[in-house]
Design an enzyme around this catalytic site. Structure first.
Site, short mmCIF file in Angstrom:
data_model
loop_
_atom_site.label_atom_id
_atom_site.label_comp_id
_atom_site.label_asym_id
_atom_site.label_seq_id
_atom_site.Cartn_x
_atom_site.Cartn_y
_atom_site.Cartn_z
N CYS A 328 0.74 -1.22 -0.10
CA CYS A 328 0.00 0.12 0.10
C CYS A 328 0.75 1.20 -0.24
CB CYS A 328 -0.99 0.14 1.08
SG CYS A 328 -2.30 1.03 1.00
N HIS A 427 -3.76 -5.24 1.25
CA HIS A 427 -3.73 -5.70 2.69
C HIS A 427 -4.01 -7.28 2.76
CE1 HIS A 427 -2.47 -1.75 4.07
NE2 HIS A 427 -3.54 -1.31 3.52
#
Length: 486
Positions: A328, A427
């Site tokens: 991310c 994630h």
């Protein structure tokens, strides 16, 4: 419908695990139960079934109940971006950025969202187990409180107070907290739970008798210290670690605004991995892999990494054949630069990236929120994976032509031509054992030496451990009467 609120003497007293334990204990008896956290301040978050965003710990509690997480379960989520400001998320959606004083003044309005979410949740479940935040005795935050006693008073629900004996001073914690509450709040507090006890309960009994005599409140039970318990943390991250001979060493910098560090829990459990979190100003040890985590303020944390000397360490690490992996915000840092012209994640501006992947990221209005399924772009049979996206920012550039994974027909992430640098927006990418194993092999783990943990199964096992501790250690008949369940 019955609501019980679990409050704590301090942050990390065990509120999250007690709520999860009670939720799983009730669910195992066939009770329709859901978790609720009026206000949470955390950078570990999850995507809900209705496309919203809530605290990761509340999503774990929903799992304990056997239900899908919903934005009604955590109507106010504060995601810190600076020491004095945070992104405010109301019922799963971004409301805006506020500094601490502005939000304090806004809490009376935020309470409307809290009560609306609680009413909606209450219409769908028979029991609600609510979790407080911090301590109800934080005097400076009592005005317009929505996180602890302010909420309990508004809906008129009973409260149990949790204290952590492992820290020491648990009797002072409990008596002192109770003393700082109003008479009405003291009357609302039905009893105590002592958490994380090690040793012979007979040695503690005189203290329990004194506590009950001093306060007139029962001790509902003493929960044991559960060695090796590892479940999704609400926010805090443990730093440091010990070396294990022959293991794949992975180091993770603890960014000032690190987010979703629970991504690395499966790696902490892997017998072939030595995972070490490196805090500010700590020496950076030699490693096989440098893993850059997510960030709520990518530009700020990227600048911080440079100040801490990580840019030079990463370049030297790559020269000696090491691998770098970004998730991310950490993935965004691997590109040429990160642009945030509107200040969506902090101060407006742009920061030069590490330049390891040919791509640029620009923060744009509209957060990407999605639970996803896909496949890795490499590995035997291209292992399937599950994960979730929570990010601002759109990345572009030729590096994305070599994706790490495919989400349906959509590419995700990037892998450098030499395979030393890779990253993803997903994630939870290490949660599935097949994907975890394939990724670790790509990162340098020796073949056929260890197997990855199925982290989905691990979560369920840990929740059952918590429920077992309730069954064995608390006065369950008293709890059933309090909750009005058979």
């Amino acid at each position: 419908m019955t609501t019980l609120m679990i409050q704590g003497t301090t942050s990390d007293a065990g509120k999250t695990t007690v709520v999860a334990a009670l939720c799983r204990w009730l669910a195992r008896q066939g009770v329709s139960v859901a978790p609720f956290k009026p206000q949470n301040m955390a950078l570990n978050s999850a995507v809900t079934m209705d496309g919203g965003e809530i605290g990761r710990s509340t999503a774990l509690q929903a799992l304990a109940c056997g239900i899908e997480p919903h934005s009604d379960m955590n109507p106010v989520l504060l995601k810190p971006q600076t020491d004095c400001g945070a992104q405010v998320i109301l019922r799963g959606k971004v409301f805006g950025n506020m500094d601490a004083l502005d939000y304090h003044a806004y809490k009376a309005e935020a309470m409307k969202s809290v009560l609306a979410a609680w009413e909606a949740l209450s219409s769908r479940y028979d029991v609600i187990i609510a979790e407080g935040a911090g301590s109800p005795a934080e005097i400076n935050l009592r005005a317009n409180d929505i996180a602890n006693m302010g909420f309990a008073e508004a809906i008129d629900c009973p409260v149990l107070l949790v204290g952590d004996i492992d820290r020491g001073g648990v009797f002072a914690q409990l008596v002192g907290t109770l003393a700082l509450l109003s008479e009405r709040e003291q009357a609302r507090t039905q009893g105590f739970i002592i958490n994380r006890f090690r040793g012979d309960i007979a040695l503690l009994q005189p203290g329990l008798d004194w506590l009950e005599a001093r306060t007139g409140k029962p001790v509902n039970g003493v929960l044991p210290y559960l060695h090796g318990l590892l479940i999704d943390a609400e926010d805090g991250v443990a730093t440091g670690g010990e070396s294990h001979k022959g293991a794949l060493r992975i180091v993770v910098p603890v960014l000032p605004r690190i987010s979703n560090h629970n991504d690395f829990d499966p790696l902490r459990l892997h017998p072939g991995v030595d995972l070490i979190f490196i805090g500010p100003d700590q020496p950076i040890p030699p490693a096989d892999v440098i893993l850059l985590p997510g960030s709520k303020s990518t530009c700020h944390d990227l600048a911080w990494l440079r100040q801490q000397g990580w840019a030079e360490v990463i370049q030297r690490h790559l020269r000696y054949g090491g691998k770098v992996f970004g998730i991310c915000g950490g993935f965004q840092m691997l590109g040429k630069d990160v642009q945030d012209p509107d200040g969506l994640e902090g101060q407006a501006g742009a920061v030069k990236g590490f330049g390891l992947l040919d791509m640029t990221t620009r923060m744009v209005v509209g957060k990407q929120l999605a639970n996803v399924k896909g496949t890795l772009a490499f590995g035997p049979g291209r292992p399937t994976l599950t994960g979730y996206e929570i990010h601002n920012g759109v990345s572009s550039g030729s590096a994305l032509e070599r994706p790490l994974a495919w989400i349906g027909k959509r590419p995700d992430g990037a892998v450098s031509a030499d395979g030393q640098v890779m990253g993803t927006y997903l994630h939870g990418i290490f949660d599935d054992p097949g994907a975890c194993e394939a990724l670790l092999l790509q990162l340098g783990l020796k073949k056929n030496t260890h197997r990855a943990t199925d982290y989905h199964h691990h979560r369920q096992q840990q929740l059952d451990r918590l429920a077992d501790s309730v069954e064995n250690s608390l006065d369950c008949e008293w709890l059933r009467r309090l909750l009005k369940v058979a």
